[in-house]
Write a protein that holds these residues in place. Sequence first.
Motif, PDB file in Angstrom:
ATOM      1  N   CYS A 102       0.836  -1.210   0.000  1.00  0.00           N
ATOM      2  CA  CYS A 102       0.000   0.000   0.000  1.00  0.00           C
ATOM      3  C   CYS A 102       0.868   1.256   0.000  1.00  0.00           C
ATOM      4  CB  CYS A 102      -0.954   0.002   1.194  1.00  0.00           C
ATOM      5  SG  CYS A 102      -2.276  -1.240   1.064  1.00  0.00           S
ATOM      6  N   ALA A 103       1.988   1.218   0.712  1.00  0.00           N
ATOM      7  CA  ALA A 103       2.902   2.363   0.725  1.00  0.00           C
ATOM      8  C   ALA A 103       3.499   2.602  -0.653  1.00  0.00           C
ATOM      9  CB  ALA A 103       4.000   2.150   1.764  1.00  0.00           C
ATOM     10  N   VAL A 104       3.796   1.530  -1.378  1.00  0.00           N
ATOM     11  CA  VAL A 104       4.334   1.665  -2.733  1.00  0.00           C
ATOM     12  C   VAL A 104       3.336   2.395  -3.621  1.00  0.00           C
ATOM     13  CG1 VAL A 104       4.943   0.402  -4.836  1.00  0.00           C
ATOM     14  CG2 VAL A 104       5.913  -0.295  -2.630  1.00  0.00           C
ATOM     15  N   VAL A 105       2.085   1.956  -3.589  1.00  0.00           N
ATOM     16  CA  VAL A 105       1.059   2.589  -4.429  1.00  0.00           C
ATOM     17  C   VAL A 105       0.842   4.038  -4.007  1.00  0.00           C
ATOM     18  CG1 VAL A 105      -1.377   2.530  -5.096  1.00  0.00           C
ATOM     19  CG2 VAL A 105      -0.073   0.394  -4.928  1.00  0.00           C
ATOM     20  N   ARG A 106       0.800   4.280  -2.701  1.00  0.00           N
ATOM     21  CA  ARG A 106       0.574   5.636  -2.182  1.00  0.00           C
ATOM     22  C   ARG A 106       1.683   6.590  -2.616  1.00  0.00           C
ATOM     23  NH1 ARG A 106       1.237   4.778   3.128  1.00  0.00           N
ATOM     24  NH2 ARG A 106      -0.560   3.376   2.977  1.00  0.00           N
ATOM     25  N   PHE A 144       2.229 -10.654 -10.108  1.00  0.00           N
ATOM     26  CA  PHE A 144       1.540  -9.360 -10.128  1.00  0.00           C
ATOM     27  C   PHE A 144       1.989  -8.490  -8.957  1.00  0.00           C
ATOM     28  CE2 PHE A 144      -1.869  -6.504  -8.872  1.00  0.00           C
ATOM     29  CZ  PHE A 144      -2.236  -5.917 -10.074  1.00  0.00           C
ATOM     30  N   HIS A 145       2.047  -9.101  -7.775  1.00  0.00           N
ATOM     31  CA  HIS A 145       2.392  -8.315  -6.591  1.00  0.00           C
ATOM     32  C   HIS A 145       3.882  -7.981  -6.551  1.00  0.00           C
ATOM     33  CE1 HIS A 145      -1.526  -8.198  -4.655  1.00  0.00           C
ATOM     34  NE2 HIS A 145      -1.730  -9.346  -5.281  1.00  0.00           N
ATOM     35  N   ARG A 146       4.718  -8.845  -7.111  1.00  0.00           N
ATOM     36  CA  ARG A 146       6.136  -8.496  -7.229  1.00  0.00           C
ATOM     37  C   ARG A 146       6.316  -7.302  -8.154  1.00  0.00           C
ATOM     38  NH1 ARG A 146       8.906 -14.082  -8.186  1.00  0.00           N
ATOM     39  NH2 ARG A 146       9.064 -13.196 -10.244  1.00  0.00           N
ATOM     40  N   GLU A 147       5.579  -7.287  -9.262  1.00  0.00           N
ATOM     41  CA  GLU A 147       5.656  -6.159 -10.193  1.00  0.00           C
ATOM     42  C   GLU A 147       5.114  -4.884  -9.554  1.00  0.00           C
ATOM     43  OE1 GLU A 147       7.090  -5.942 -13.038  1.00  0.00           O
ATOM     44  OE2 GLU A 147       7.602  -8.056 -13.331  1.00  0.00           O
ATOM     45  N   LEU A 148       4.100  -5.034  -8.717  1.00  0.00           N
ATOM     46  CA  LEU A 148       3.547  -3.884  -8.010  1.00  0.00           C
ATOM     47  C   LEU A 148       4.605  -3.273  -7.094  1.00  0.00           C
ATOM     48  CD1 LEU A 148       0.799  -2.356  -7.570  1.00  0.00           C
ATOM     49  CD2 LEU A 148       0.512  -3.789  -5.557  1.00  0.00           C
ATOM     50  N   VAL A 149       5.281  -4.115  -6.339  1.00  0.00           N
ATOM     51  CA  VAL A 149       6.342  -3.647  -5.447  1.00  0.00           C
ATOM     52  C   VAL A 149       7.473  -3.012  -6.245  1.00  0.00           C
ATOM     53  CG1 VAL A 149       8.125  -4.412  -3.826  1.00  0.00           C
ATOM     54  CG2 VAL A 149       5.785  -5.258  -3.590  1.00  0.00           C
ATOM     55  N   ALA A 150       7.768  -3.566  -7.426  1.00  0.00           N
ATOM     56  CA  ALA A 150       8.864  -3.065  -8.255  1.00  0.00           C
ATOM     57  C   ALA A 150       8.614  -1.635  -8.734  1.00  0.00           C
ATOM     58  CB  ALA A 150       9.086  -3.980  -9.453  1.00  0.00           C
ATOM     59  N   SER A 154      12.972   0.287  -5.889  1.00  0.00           N
ATOM     60  CA  SER A 154      13.882   0.113  -4.754  1.00  0.00           C
ATOM     61  C   SER A 154      14.374  -1.328  -4.693  1.00  0.00           C
ATOM     62  CB  SER A 154      13.170   0.472  -3.439  1.00  0.00           C
ATOM     63  OG  SER A 154      13.900   0.020  -2.319  1.00  0.00           O
ATOM     64  N   GLU A 155      15.679  -1.520  -4.862  1.00  0.00           N
ATOM     65  CA  GLU A 155      16.231  -2.867  -4.785  1.00  0.00           C
ATOM     66  C   GLU A 155      16.050  -3.456  -3.391  1.00  0.00           C
ATOM     67  OE1 GLU A 155      20.252  -3.004  -6.069  1.00  0.00           O
ATOM     68  OE2 GLU A 155      19.823  -2.282  -8.104  1.00  0.00           O
ATOM     69  N   ARG A 156      16.155  -2.633  -2.362  1.00  0.00           N
ATOM     70  CA  ARG A 156      15.999  -3.128  -0.990  1.00  0.00           C
ATOM     71  C   ARG A 156      14.577  -3.628  -0.741  1.00  0.00           C
ATOM     72  NH1 ARG A 156      19.589   0.919  -0.994  1.00  0.00           N
ATOM     73  NH2 ARG A 156      21.541   0.646   0.192  1.00  0.00           N
ATOM     74  N   THR A 157      13.596  -2.878  -1.243  1.00  0.00           N
ATOM     75  CA  THR A 157      12.207  -3.297  -1.087  1.00  0.00           C
ATOM     76  C   THR A 157      11.934  -4.567  -1.876  1.00  0.00           C
ATOM     77  OG1 THR A 157      11.562  -0.983  -0.835  1.00  0.00           O
ATOM     78  CG2 THR A 157       9.795  -2.549  -1.229  1.00  0.00           C
ATOM     79  N   ASP A 158      12.478  -4.642  -3.083  1.00  0.00           N
ATOM     80  CA  ASP A 158      12.330  -5.860  -3.887  1.00  0.00           C
ATOM     81  C   ASP A 158      12.899  -7.071  -3.148  1.00  0.00           C
ATOM     82  OD1 ASP A 158      11.189  -4.377  -5.903  1.00  0.00           O
ATOM     83  OD2 ASP A 158      13.009  -4.277  -7.128  1.00  0.00           O
TER      84      ASP A 158
END
Length: 234
Positions: A102-106, A144-150, A154-158
């Motif tokens: 949710c933080a990624v999308v926000r 899908f959710h990995r791509e969303l995070v991408a 951020s390599e650290r978030t990935d």
Amino acid sequence: MAEQLSELADDRALLGRTSTAERVSDILRSRIAEGFFPPGTRLSEDAIGGALGVSRNTLREAFRLLTHERLLVHELNRGVFVRVLTVEDVEDIYRTRTLVECAVVRGLGEPPYGVDGLAAAVAEGELATAENDWKALGTSNIHFHRELVALAGSERTDELMRSVFAELRLAFHVVDDPRRLHEPYLVRNRQILRALQDGDRGRAERLLETYLTDSLERVVEVYLRRVGEDGAGA
């Protein structure tokens, strides 16, 4: 400096061993994610080491790396096993997913957004559904959710979420009806994709938060029936 370089050269063997162990851990991580080694499986050092052609020390280092990622567990005098999650584990995984995704999308900023990876994952899920391949549908959902995070770039978030999603697959592997678990979320993935294509990150975040809440409820319901509160087999 010459003395330090000499000592550093002595570490070259360690680098080679670590690199091999990381490659072995990558192979085993993928196999665990695919369900090749289901939760609760004891991993034989002799059999796996022989199959991969690696030393016992290298394999043990790979096991250590995967234990650190919470995919394996070492039981004293019994060996190394693929971890069986508890309900508390599943709840914590979803708590982390909600915080991060949710933080990624926000935080996406102004549109347009680079959603080609999300669109490809939705298409992958649609193909799996057409072929009644519910395991592949679950995989496409993770993609899908990995791509969303991408989208955060951020390599650290990935890296963090790679481990979280690998753990999530452990829960999916004990589900007795993968179609019932995964099929409803293909439509939701499509809705989130459409919201992001429209540049509406607020709507995408609301859809995602509801999605994760409902998914947690469904997975916990199945998990309680299959393995119980403490992860003991049904």
